[in-house]
Design a protein around this motif. Structure first.
Motif, PDB file in Angstrom:
ATOM      1  N   ASN A 109      13.884  11.769  -4.432  1.00  0.00           N
ATOM      2  CA  ASN A 109      14.802  11.541  -5.537  1.00  0.00           C
ATOM      3  C   ASN A 109      14.581  12.627  -6.589  1.00  0.00           C
ATOM      4  OD1 ASN A 109      12.501  10.867  -7.005  1.00  0.00           O
ATOM      5  ND2 ASN A 109      12.945   8.681  -7.084  1.00  0.00           N
ATOM      6  N   ARG A 110      15.213  12.507  -7.748  1.00  0.00           N
ATOM      7  CA  ARG A 110      15.118  13.586  -8.735  1.00  0.00           C
ATOM      8  C   ARG A 110      13.747  13.676  -9.394  1.00  0.00           C
ATOM      9  NH1 ARG A 110      16.992  12.224 -14.179  1.00  0.00           N
ATOM     10  NH2 ARG A 110      17.102   9.975 -14.464  1.00  0.00           N
ATOM     11  N   TYR A 111      12.873  12.702  -9.127  1.00  0.00           N
ATOM     12  CA  TYR A 111      11.504  12.763  -9.637  1.00  0.00           C
ATOM     13  C   TYR A 111      10.509  13.106  -8.540  1.00  0.00           C
ATOM     14  CZ  TYR A 111      13.477  10.500 -13.755  1.00  0.00           C
ATOM     15  OH  TYR A 111      14.242  10.212 -14.870  1.00  0.00           O
ATOM     16  N   GLN A 112      11.019  13.581  -7.409  1.00  0.00           N
ATOM     17  CA  GLN A 112      10.215  14.031  -6.259  1.00  0.00           C
ATOM     18  C   GLN A 112       9.558  12.892  -5.486  1.00  0.00           C
ATOM     19  OE1 GLN A 112      11.904  17.096  -7.391  1.00  0.00           O
ATOM     20  NE2 GLN A 112      10.660  17.259  -5.556  1.00  0.00           N
ATOM     21  N   GLN A 113       9.996  11.653  -5.713  1.00  0.00           N
ATOM     22  CA  GLN A 113       9.474  10.519  -4.958  1.00  0.00           C
ATOM     23  C   GLN A 113      10.099  10.475  -3.570  1.00  0.00           C
ATOM     24  OE1 GLN A 113      10.702   7.640  -8.014  1.00  0.00           O
ATOM     25  NE2 GLN A 113       8.619   6.834  -7.996  1.00  0.00           N
TER      26      GLN A 113
END
Length: 246
Positions: A190-194
């Motif tokens: 996702n956009r938080y690198q998760q």
């Protein structure tokens, strides 16, 4: 690198042979010496390997006058004789992109043309010749690319080559964990690198198609901030009422 130490960071230069999520929801990471490290969160930032063509001269000139990214190295070879190597992949978009740096762009198919008829026509209209002869080697002069030599004995002057030949993950940790992957072989985040695995993050080239150092650094920063916030939340003692409500 020296700045890292003032934050109390320990750098361990070891090859990681395996990693898994244990029954407690944390991670066990094992190195090639048999040492096991434990972590609540894990960030993978191992990057990718570019598949450098096996043609003699490519490996020796890679990073000098053989490149894969026009946005990284196109300016330095502007107005020169530029080649696009695309034997195993379609190099149509790369060839057109390089016209922004030079009017002298040649498409080298190395005996295997992956272009569609409409793409062949488009390249011709944009004055990009297609050379399909199998390539024997790249010839250098003063440690720089000088010409492309074909198996039929002919050669063609070339100052720089950009290739499209795919890439692969430097390690298979993300796949081992069962991370969702794209068709191109990078990890979905996702956009938080998760990733889809709780507590597991991937930053840098391993997770994106935009392979720039500045992008990789930004992704690492985003992942670091979120990891820190999650750890803070886990360590914060909540009122009993809130715990029961959750």
């Amino acid at each position: 690198m020296k700045e890292v130490y003032k934050y109390g960071i320990e750098l361990i230069h070891r090859k990681i042979t395996s990693a898994r999520k244990n029954g407690q929801g944390t991670f066990d990471v094992k190195d090639d010496k048999g040492t096991i490290y434990h972590a609540k969160k894990l960030l993978i930032a191992t990057g990718l390997w570019d598949n450098v063509p096996a043609v003699p001269g490519f490996k020796e000139l890679y990073g000098k006058s053989v490149h894969h990214c026009p946005y990284c190295d196109g300016w330095e070879v502007r107005d020169k004789e530029i080649g696009v190597y695309a034997r195993n992949k379609n190099g149509f978009e790369l060839a057109l992109a390089l016209k922004g740096w030079s009017d002298k762009v040649t498409y080298f198919a190395d005996g295997r043309n992956k272009l569609k008829p409409i793409e062949v026509e488009t390249l011709a209209l944009n004055n990009i010749p297609i050379v399909s002869y199998p390539i024997e080697r790249l010839e250098a002069k003063n440690d720089k690319l000088h010409s492309v030599v074909f198996k039929n004995g002919e050669s063609r002057q070339c100052d720089a080559i950009f290739f499209v030949n795919g890439f692969r993950q430097q390690c298979d940790l993300a796949e081992t964990f069962g991370c969702n992957m794209t068709k191109k072989g990078v990890v979905l985040t996702n956009r938080y690198q998760q990733t889809n695995i709780a507590g597991l993050y991937v930053a840098g080239d391993a997770a994106k198609d935009m392979h720039f150092v500045v992008v990789a650094a930004a992704e690492g920063a985003k992942a670091g901030v979120l990891i820190n916030k999650e750890l803070q939340k886990e360590l914060t003692i909540q009122p009993q009422e809130q715990i029961l409500a959750s």
